[in-house]
Design a protein around this motif. Structure first.
Motif, PDB file in Angstrom:
ATOM      1  N   PHE A 178       0.922  -0.507  -1.327  1.00  0.00           N
ATOM      2  CA  PHE A 178       1.504   0.170  -2.471  1.00  0.00           C
ATOM      3  C   PHE A 178       0.475   1.095  -3.091  1.00  0.00           C
ATOM      4  CE2 PHE A 178      -0.043  -3.961  -3.989  1.00  0.00           C
ATOM      5  CZ  PHE A 178      -0.869  -3.590  -5.045  1.00  0.00           C
ATOM      6  N   THR A 179       0.975   2.112  -3.783  1.00  0.00           N
ATOM      7  CA  THR A 179       0.129   3.107  -4.433  1.00  0.00           C
ATOM      8  C   THR A 179       0.525   3.226  -5.891  1.00  0.00           C
ATOM      9  OG1 THR A 179      -0.161   4.397  -2.400  1.00  0.00           O
ATOM     10  CG2 THR A 179      -0.544   5.549  -4.478  1.00  0.00           C
ATOM     11  N   TYR A 180      -0.471   3.346  -6.766  1.00  0.00           N
ATOM     12  CA  TYR A 180      -0.166   3.602  -8.168  1.00  0.00           C
ATOM     13  C   TYR A 180      -1.141   4.628  -8.726  1.00  0.00           C
ATOM     14  CZ  TYR A 180      -3.842   0.060  -8.986  1.00  0.00           C
ATOM     15  OH  TYR A 180      -5.018  -0.656  -8.985  1.00  0.00           O
ATOM     16  N   SER A 192       2.202   8.387 -15.204  1.00  0.00           N
ATOM     17  CA  SER A 192       1.857   7.276 -14.330  1.00  0.00           C
ATOM     18  C   SER A 192       2.998   7.026 -13.353  1.00  0.00           C
ATOM     19  CB  SER A 192       1.576   6.014 -15.147  1.00  0.00           C
ATOM     20  OG  SER A 192       0.487   6.208 -16.031  1.00  0.00           O
ATOM     21  N   PHE A 193       2.700   6.496 -12.193  1.00  0.00           N
ATOM     22  CA  PHE A 193       3.754   6.220 -11.224  1.00  0.00           C
ATOM     23  C   PHE A 193       3.319   5.094 -10.291  1.00  0.00           C
ATOM     24  CE2 PHE A 193       1.124   8.654  -8.392  1.00  0.00           C
ATOM     25  CZ  PHE A 193       1.472   8.263  -7.102  1.00  0.00           C
ATOM     26  N   VAL A 194       4.299   4.530  -9.610  1.00  0.00           N
ATOM     27  CA  VAL A 194       4.045   3.547  -8.563  1.00  0.00           C
ATOM     28  C   VAL A 194       4.970   3.853  -7.398  1.00  0.00           C
ATOM     29  CG1 VAL A 194       5.652   1.903  -9.617  1.00  0.00           C
ATOM     30  CG2 VAL A 194       4.004   1.095  -7.940  1.00  0.00           C
ATOM     31  N   SER A 195       4.487   3.662  -6.192  1.00  0.00           N
ATOM     32  CA  SER A 195       5.314   3.838  -4.999  1.00  0.00           C
ATOM     33  C   SER A 195       4.864   2.819  -3.969  1.00  0.00           C
ATOM     34  CB  SER A 195       5.185   5.259  -4.433  1.00  0.00           C
ATOM     35  OG  SER A 195       3.867   5.514  -4.003  1.00  0.00           O
ATOM     36  N   TRP A 196       5.717   2.543  -3.015  1.00  0.00           N
ATOM     37  CA  TRP A 196       5.299   1.681  -1.918  1.00  0.00           C
ATOM     38  C   TRP A 196       5.928   2.171  -0.631  1.00  0.00           C
ATOM     39  CZ3 TRP A 196       7.970  -0.560  -6.123  1.00  0.00           C
ATOM     40  CH2 TRP A 196       9.310  -0.885  -5.913  1.00  0.00           C
ATOM     41  N   SER A 197       5.269   1.872   0.461  1.00  0.00           N
ATOM     42  CA  SER A 197       5.740   2.357   1.755  1.00  0.00           C
ATOM     43  C   SER A 197       5.084   1.531   2.854  1.00  0.00           C
ATOM     44  CB  SER A 197       5.405   3.846   1.923  1.00  0.00           C
ATOM     45  OG  SER A 197       4.009   4.052   1.860  1.00  0.00           O
ATOM     46  N   TRP A 198       5.430   1.863   4.086  1.00  0.00           N
ATOM     47  CA  TRP A 198       4.822   1.225   5.240  1.00  0.00           C
ATOM     48  C   TRP A 198       4.063   2.280   6.031  1.00  0.00           C
ATOM     49  CZ3 TRP A 198       9.193  -0.004   2.867  1.00  0.00           C
ATOM     50  CH2 TRP A 198       9.452  -1.348   2.612  1.00  0.00           C
ATOM     51  N   GLY A 199       2.986   1.870   6.698  1.00  0.00           N
ATOM     52  CA  GLY A 199       2.211   2.819   7.476  1.00  0.00           C
ATOM     53  C   GLY A 199       0.872   3.059   6.822  1.00  0.00           C
ATOM     54  N   ALA A 200      -0.032   3.713   7.530  1.00  0.00           N
ATOM     55  CA  ALA A 200      -1.415   3.906   7.083  1.00  0.00           C
ATOM     56  C   ALA A 200      -1.631   5.338   6.630  1.00  0.00           C
ATOM     57  CB  ALA A 200      -2.390   3.563   8.207  1.00  0.00           C
ATOM     58  N   ASP A 201      -2.597   5.517   5.739  1.00  0.00           N
ATOM     59  CA  ASP A 201      -3.057   6.840   5.322  1.00  0.00           C
ATOM     60  C   ASP A 201      -4.556   6.868   5.531  1.00  0.00           C
ATOM     61  OD1 ASP A 201      -3.744   9.185   4.105  1.00  0.00           O
ATOM     62  OD2 ASP A 201      -2.476   8.905   2.346  1.00  0.00           O
ATOM     63  N   ASP A 202      -5.001   7.594   6.555  1.00  0.00           N
ATOM     64  CA  ASP A 202      -6.416   7.597   6.914  1.00  0.00           C
ATOM     65  C   ASP A 202      -7.207   8.648   6.164  1.00  0.00           C
ATOM     66  OD1 ASP A 202      -5.994   5.559   8.733  1.00  0.00           O
ATOM     67  OD2 ASP A 202      -5.437   6.964  10.335  1.00  0.00           O
ATOM     68  N   ASP A 203      -6.574   9.319   5.181  1.00  0.00           N
ATOM     69  CA  ASP A 203      -7.214  10.429   4.490  1.00  0.00           C
ATOM     70  C   ASP A 203      -7.872  10.014   3.183  1.00  0.00           C
ATOM     71  OD1 ASP A 203      -7.711  12.924   5.231  1.00  0.00           O
ATOM     72  OD2 ASP A 203      -5.880  13.832   4.432  1.00  0.00           O
ATOM     73  N   LEU A 204      -8.010   8.706   2.938  1.00  0.00           N
ATOM     74  CA  LEU A 204      -8.509   8.233   1.661  1.00  0.00           C
ATOM     75  C   LEU A 204      -9.847   7.533   1.820  1.00  0.00           C
ATOM     76  CD1 LEU A 204      -5.202   6.609   0.359  1.00  0.00           C
ATOM     77  CD2 LEU A 204      -6.004   8.925  -0.059  1.00  0.00           C
ATOM     78  N   ASP A 205     -10.646   7.534   0.731  1.00  0.00           N
ATOM     79  CA  ASP A 205     -11.855   6.727   0.713  1.00  0.00           C
ATOM     80  C   ASP A 205     -11.461   5.262   0.666  1.00  0.00           C
ATOM     81  OD1 ASP A 205     -13.666   8.878   0.648  1.00  0.00           O
ATOM     82  OD2 ASP A 205     -13.282   9.150  -1.485  1.00  0.00           O
ATOM     83  N   ILE A 206     -12.184   4.432   1.408  1.00  0.00           N
ATOM     84  CA  ILE A 206     -11.806   3.027   1.552  1.00  0.00           C
ATOM     85  C   ILE A 206     -12.859   2.139   0.905  1.00  0.00           C
ATOM     86  CG2 ILE A 206     -11.392   1.158   3.198  1.00  0.00           C
ATOM     87  CD1 ILE A 206     -10.312   3.223   5.130  1.00  0.00           C
ATOM     88  N   GLU A 386       4.449  12.176  -8.895  1.00  0.00           N
ATOM     89  CA  GLU A 386       5.691  12.498  -9.561  1.00  0.00           C
ATOM     90  C   GLU A 386       6.125  11.307 -10.399  1.00  0.00           C
ATOM     91  OE1 GLU A 386       8.455  13.607  -6.590  1.00  0.00           O
ATOM     92  OE2 GLU A 386       7.420  15.462  -6.054  1.00  0.00           O
ATOM     93  N   ARG A 387       7.089  11.527 -11.250  1.00  0.00           N
ATOM     94  CA  ARG A 387       7.559  10.493 -12.162  1.00  0.00           C
ATOM     95  C   ARG A 387       8.232   9.359 -11.406  1.00  0.00           C
ATOM     96  NH1 ARG A 387       7.550   7.063 -16.165  1.00  0.00           N
ATOM     97  NH2 ARG A 387       9.507   6.804 -17.240  1.00  0.00           N
ATOM     98  N   VAL A 388       7.615   8.204 -11.382  1.00  0.00           N
ATOM     99  CA  VAL A 388       8.171   6.962 -10.866  1.00  0.00           C
ATOM    100  C   VAL A 388       9.085   7.198  -9.663  1.00  0.00           C
ATOM    101  CG1 VAL A 388       9.350   4.823 -11.473  1.00  0.00           C
ATOM    102  CG2 VAL A 388       8.089   6.033 -13.200  1.00  0.00           C
ATOM    103  N   SER A 389       8.466   7.592  -8.575  1.00  0.00           N
ATOM    104  CA  SER A 389       9.229   7.788  -7.344  1.00  0.00           C
ATOM    105  C   SER A 389       9.024   6.580  -6.447  1.00  0.00           C
ATOM    106  CB  SER A 389       8.741   9.056  -6.632  1.00  0.00           C
ATOM    107  OG  SER A 389       9.363   9.200  -5.383  1.00  0.00           O
ATOM    108  N   LEU A 390      10.073   5.770  -6.271  1.00  0.00           N
ATOM    109  CA  LEU A 390       9.975   4.577  -5.448  1.00  0.00           C
ATOM    110  C   LEU A 390      10.269   4.956  -4.002  1.00  0.00           C
ATOM    111  CD1 LEU A 390      11.752   1.980  -7.709  1.00  0.00           C
ATOM    112  CD2 LEU A 390       9.351   2.607  -7.607  1.00  0.00           C
TER     113      LEU A 390
END
Length: 407
Positions: A178-180, A192-206, A386-390
């Protein structure tokens, strides 16, 4: 141990912010859930340190409710898909600890839930259909709260627990990440927003590492290794200060409801000493008395013209989270500006103010935090918040329909 830690930290931080904070807004992430048939819209606060999803329900004559009039309220009798959870169910017997008010198997399964440290709510469990877009997900467990002992829910009806616990929204929907995004307090246009999904995002600092057996299984830990001040690592912080200990204590976890950040005492003292030294070199002295090592404050009129040291958190793998001044200093009452990092002997928690202004993605299966500022994301061509996009993938949600057996 972890429950005591969270209660202590949340209660003390709530008092600190109530006494001192001048700026409006708590930084709470509020998003809408669509519950029932026909759907009712319920705004809820995202809380990654709690398990239960609950909403204020229609009041009863003996209920105690401190929420203001007009607070969104769920009406179970208006839903054709609602079902009560009884004491004989597996959900009541195995997944909700504590006293459920059960004298007979046919009794309703009751709960009492703490939130914001000193506040609490109580009611009974139900199941109902949650809708995400055009996709219905039946039999989701939710608390129907009758007593709500907190006057300020940031305009929400209740809370959405995002912990790893079995009744959290994360667990019930089989969410793998999940992402917030927490809008900074100094950005009135921020959302502020929250979203969730499946799959990886390799473009972020870990940052972080898979959870160990000593950690509390319901919390989201990160592996903090150090703190930098103006690009220099604080070597005075003892090695292993932020590690989880053999008894499960210490460690560093995330919160989306706690405003301030707590660091283990050894780490906090090293940071405080360094900041005081650098401010003194500019002729600025703290306004705290010498014996008050739990806070660090300066006169706001001096602070606004000072060169403020820049902080960064360093995580395992040398991932650095660079912070803005607004992430760790806040104007408070009495004409003071104070450090919003406080000492703790119970472990470390990264709070809302520190996390604000960046996308925070937690990979649940890998036990890793991925973070990125919105500026970097826009530059990389990724969508701005974006505004609270689930963002739920409907095809995967359909697969969930036959996979739960909570009752």
């Amino acid at each position: 141990m972890a429950k005591d830690v969270r209660a202590f930290i949340k209660e003390s931080a709530k008092g600190y912010m109530e006494q001192n904070a001048q700026q409006g807004g708590s930084g709470a992430i509020v998003f809408d859930l669509s519950v029932g048939t026909s759907p009712q819209t319920l705004p809820v606060v995202m809380d990654i340190t709690s398990e239960l999803v609950w909403a204020q329900c229609v009041p009863c004559p003996t209920c105690t409710r401190l929420t203001p009039p007009g607070t969104p309220t769920f009406l179970p009798n208006n839903s054709d898909s609602v079902d009560r959870v009884h004491c004989a169910s597996k959900t009541c017997g195995r997944m909700i600890p504590g006293d459920h008010g059960c004298d007979h198997d046919s009794d309703l399964c009751r709960y009492a839930e703490d939130f914001y440290g000193a506040a609490n709510t109580s009611g009974f469990l139900i199941t109902d259909t949650f809708s995400f877009g055009t996709t219905p997900v039946p039999d989701v467990v939710i608390g129907c709260s009758l007593d709500v002992m907190e006057p300020d829910l940031a305009g929400a009806s209740g809370f959405a627990g995002f912990s790893r616990g079995p009744l959290s929204l994360v667990s019930q929907l089989d969410i793998s990440s999940f992402t917030y995004f927490i809008a900074p307090l100094d950005d009135p246009a921020g959302e502020s927003f929250v979203s969730w999904s499946w799959g990886a995002d390799d473009d972020l600092d870990i940052a972080g590492a898979p959870a160990t057996e000593n950690q509390n299984p319901d919390l989201y830990y990160v592996k903090l290794t150090g703190v930098m001040v103006d690009g220099q690592l604080l070597t005075s912080i003892p090695a292993g200060t932020f590690n989880v200990q053999a008894d499960g204590s210490s460690g560093v976890f995330l919160s989306t409801t706690l405003p301030v950040t707590y660091l283990e005492v050894a780490g906090y003292r090293a940071l405080r000493r360094e900041l005081v030294s650098r401010f003194r070199s500019e002729g600025m002295a703290p306004v705290n008395v010498a014996s008050d090592l739990g806070h660090l404050c300066f006169l706001t009129e001096d602070f606004t013209s000072a060169k403020v040291p820049r902080l960064a958190l360093v995580f395992d793998g040398d991932a650095a989270m660079e912070l803005k001044v607004e992430n760790y200093f806040l104007a408070v009452t009495g004409g003071h500006t104070c450090l919003t990092v406080l000492p703790s002997r119970f472990g470390s928690v990264l709070g809302v103010l520190l996390q604000a202004g960046r996308n925070m993605t937690y990979d649940i299966q890998g036990g890793q935090l991925k973070f990125q500022t919105t500026t970097a994301m826009v530059a990389a061509g990724a969508p701005a918040p974006e505004r609270v996009s689930l963002m739920i993938m409907a095809t995967l949600l359909v697969l969930l329909l036959g996979q739960r057996s909570l009752l």
